[in-house]
Motif scaffolding. Structure first.
Motif, mmCIF file in Angstrom:
data_model
loop_
_atom_site.group_PDB
_atom_site.id
_atom_site.type_symbol
_atom_site.label_atom_id
_atom_site.label_comp_id
_atom_site.label_asym_id
_atom_site.label_seq_id
_atom_site.Cartn_x
_atom_site.Cartn_y
_atom_site.Cartn_z
ATOM 1 N N VAL A 1 0.839 -1.201 0.000
ATOM 2 C CA VAL A 1 0.000 0.000 0.000
ATOM 3 C C VAL A 1 0.872 1.249 0.000
ATOM 4 C CG1 VAL A 1 -1.635 1.336 1.390
ATOM 5 C CG2 VAL A 1 -2.008 -1.106 1.032
ATOM 6 N N LEU A 2 1.898 1.275 0.818
ATOM 7 C CA LEU A 2 2.788 2.430 0.871
ATOM 8 C C LEU A 2 3.525 2.637 -0.451
ATOM 9 C CD1 LEU A 2 4.287 2.091 4.461
ATOM 10 C CD2 LEU A 2 2.617 3.760 3.641
ATOM 11 N N PHE A 3 3.943 1.557 -1.082
ATOM 12 C CA PHE A 3 4.629 1.659 -2.362
ATOM 13 C C PHE A 3 3.706 2.236 -3.435
ATOM 14 C CE2 PHE A 3 5.647 -0.183 -6.528
ATOM 15 C CZ PHE A 3 6.887 0.409 -6.727
ATOM 16 N N VAL A 4 2.484 1.745 -3.499
ATOM 17 C CA VAL A 4 1.536 2.230 -4.506
ATOM 18 C C VAL A 4 1.190 3.696 -4.253
ATOM 19 C CG1 VAL A 4 -0.836 1.966 -5.362
ATOM 20 C CG2 VAL A 4 0.618 -0.033 -5.063
ATOM 21 N N ALA A 5 1.023 4.074 -2.982
ATOM 22 C CA ALA A 5 0.738 5.475 -2.663
ATOM 23 C C ALA A 5 1.906 6.376 -3.062
ATOM 24 C CB ALA A 5 0.440 5.619 -1.170
ATOM 25 N N LEU A 6 3.110 5.937 -2.799
ATOM 26 C CA LEU A 6 4.293 6.707 -3.180
ATOM 27 C C LEU A 6 4.417 6.812 -4.694
ATOM 28 C CD1 LEU A 6 6.876 8.161 -2.255
ATOM 29 C CD2 LEU A 6 8.024 5.954 -2.362
ATOM 30 N N GLY B 1 1.978 6.603 -6.908
ATOM 31 C CA GLY B 1 0.916 7.482 -7.395
ATOM 32 C C GLY B 1 1.218 8.946 -7.135
ATOM 33 N N GLY B 2 1.709 9.238 -5.943
ATOM 34 C CA GLY B 2 2.074 10.616 -5.617
ATOM 35 C C GLY B 2 3.193 11.135 -6.501
ATOM 36 N N ALA B 3 4.182 10.294 -6.749
ATOM 37 C CA ALA B 3 5.294 10.692 -7.616
ATOM 38 C C ALA B 3 4.811 10.935 -9.041
ATOM 39 C CB ALA B 3 6.381 9.622 -7.600
ATOM 40 N N THR B 4 3.894 10.103 -9.507
ATOM 41 C CA THR B 4 3.357 10.277 -10.862
ATOM 42 C C THR B 4 2.604 11.600 -10.980
ATOM 43 O OG1 THR B 4 3.184 7.891 -11.150
ATOM 44 C CG2 THR B 4 1.854 9.260 -12.613
ATOM 45 N N LEU B 5 1.767 11.901 -9.997
ATOM 46 C CA LEU B 5 1.040 13.171 -10.009
ATOM 47 C C LEU B 5 1.998 14.359 -9.950
ATOM 48 C CD1 LEU B 5 -2.008 12.557 -7.661
ATOM 49 C CD2 LEU B 5 -2.042 12.969 -10.110
ATOM 50 N N PHE B 6 3.012 14.271 -9.118
ATOM 51 C CA PHE B 6 3.971 15.355 -8.979
ATOM 52 C C PHE B 6 4.725 15.597 -10.289
ATOM 53 C CE2 PHE B 6 8.188 16.998 -7.945
ATOM 54 C CZ PHE B 6 7.841 18.130 -7.221
ATOM 55 N N VAL B 7 5.217 14.523 -10.896
ATOM 56 C CA VAL B 7 5.982 14.659 -12.134
ATOM 57 C C VAL B 7 5.102 15.185 -13.260
ATOM 58 C CG1 VAL B 7 7.205 13.359 -13.925
ATOM 59 C CG2 VAL B 7 7.729 12.966 -11.528
ATOM 60 N N ALA B 8 3.911 14.632 -13.398
ATOM 61 C CA ALA B 8 3.025 15.070 -14.480
ATOM 62 C C ALA B 8 2.550 16.504 -14.262
ATOM 63 C CB ALA B 8 1.833 14.138 -14.593
ATOM 64 N N GLY B 9 2.329 16.877 -13.032
ATOM 65 C CA GLY B 9 1.862 18.229 -12.736
ATOM 66 C C GLY B 9 2.912 19.294 -12.959
ATOM 67 N N HIS B 10 4.184 18.934 -12.797
ATOM 68 C CA HIS B 10 5.254 19.904 -12.947
ATOM 69 C C HIS B 10 6.076 19.687 -14.215
ATOM 70 C CE1 HIS B 10 3.982 21.108 -9.145
ATOM 71 N NE2 HIS B 10 4.963 20.729 -8.378
ATOM 72 N N ALA B 11 5.564 18.896 -15.111
ATOM 73 C CA ALA B 11 6.299 18.577 -16.341
ATOM 74 C C ALA B 11 6.426 19.809 -17.221
ATOM 75 C CB ALA B 11 5.597 17.470 -17.095
ATOM 76 N N GLN B 12 7.543 19.928 -17.891
ATOM 77 C CA GLN B 12 7.755 21.024 -18.823
ATOM 78 C C GLN B 12 7.140 20.725 -20.181
ATOM 79 O OE1 GLN B 12 9.072 24.009 -17.997
ATOM 80 N NE2 GLN B 12 9.035 23.194 -15.930
ATOM 81 N N SER B 13 6.955 19.458 -20.477
ATOM 82 C CA SER B 13 6.341 19.069 -21.745
ATOM 83 C C SER B 13 4.869 19.471 -21.723
ATOM 84 C CB SER B 13 6.461 17.560 -21.940
ATOM 85 O OG SER B 13 5.631 17.142 -22.993
#
Length: 58
Positions: free
Chosen positions: A20-25, A27-39
């Protein structure tokens, strides 16, 4: 209940918690990267998905 059975149950709970902790991490990393992406394409896709799921983004 034997000590082996107790240890196995504790191990199962620990494994489930780690999953559960791995999946939450992840998912959070995916949202962070996609939200701050320069592309622009990646950012726009993430932005549209946030609107589609009802997640407030602005």
């Amino acid at each position: 209940m034997t000590n082996t059975q107790t240890a196995l149950r504790a191990s199962d709970k620990s494994s489930a918690l780690m999953a559960v902790l791995f999946v939450a991490l992840l998912g959070g990393a995916t949202l962070f990267v996609a939200g701050h992406a320069q592309s622009a394409a990646l950012h726009d896709a993430a932005h549209d998905m946030r609107h589609a799921t009802g997640f407030p983004c602005h």
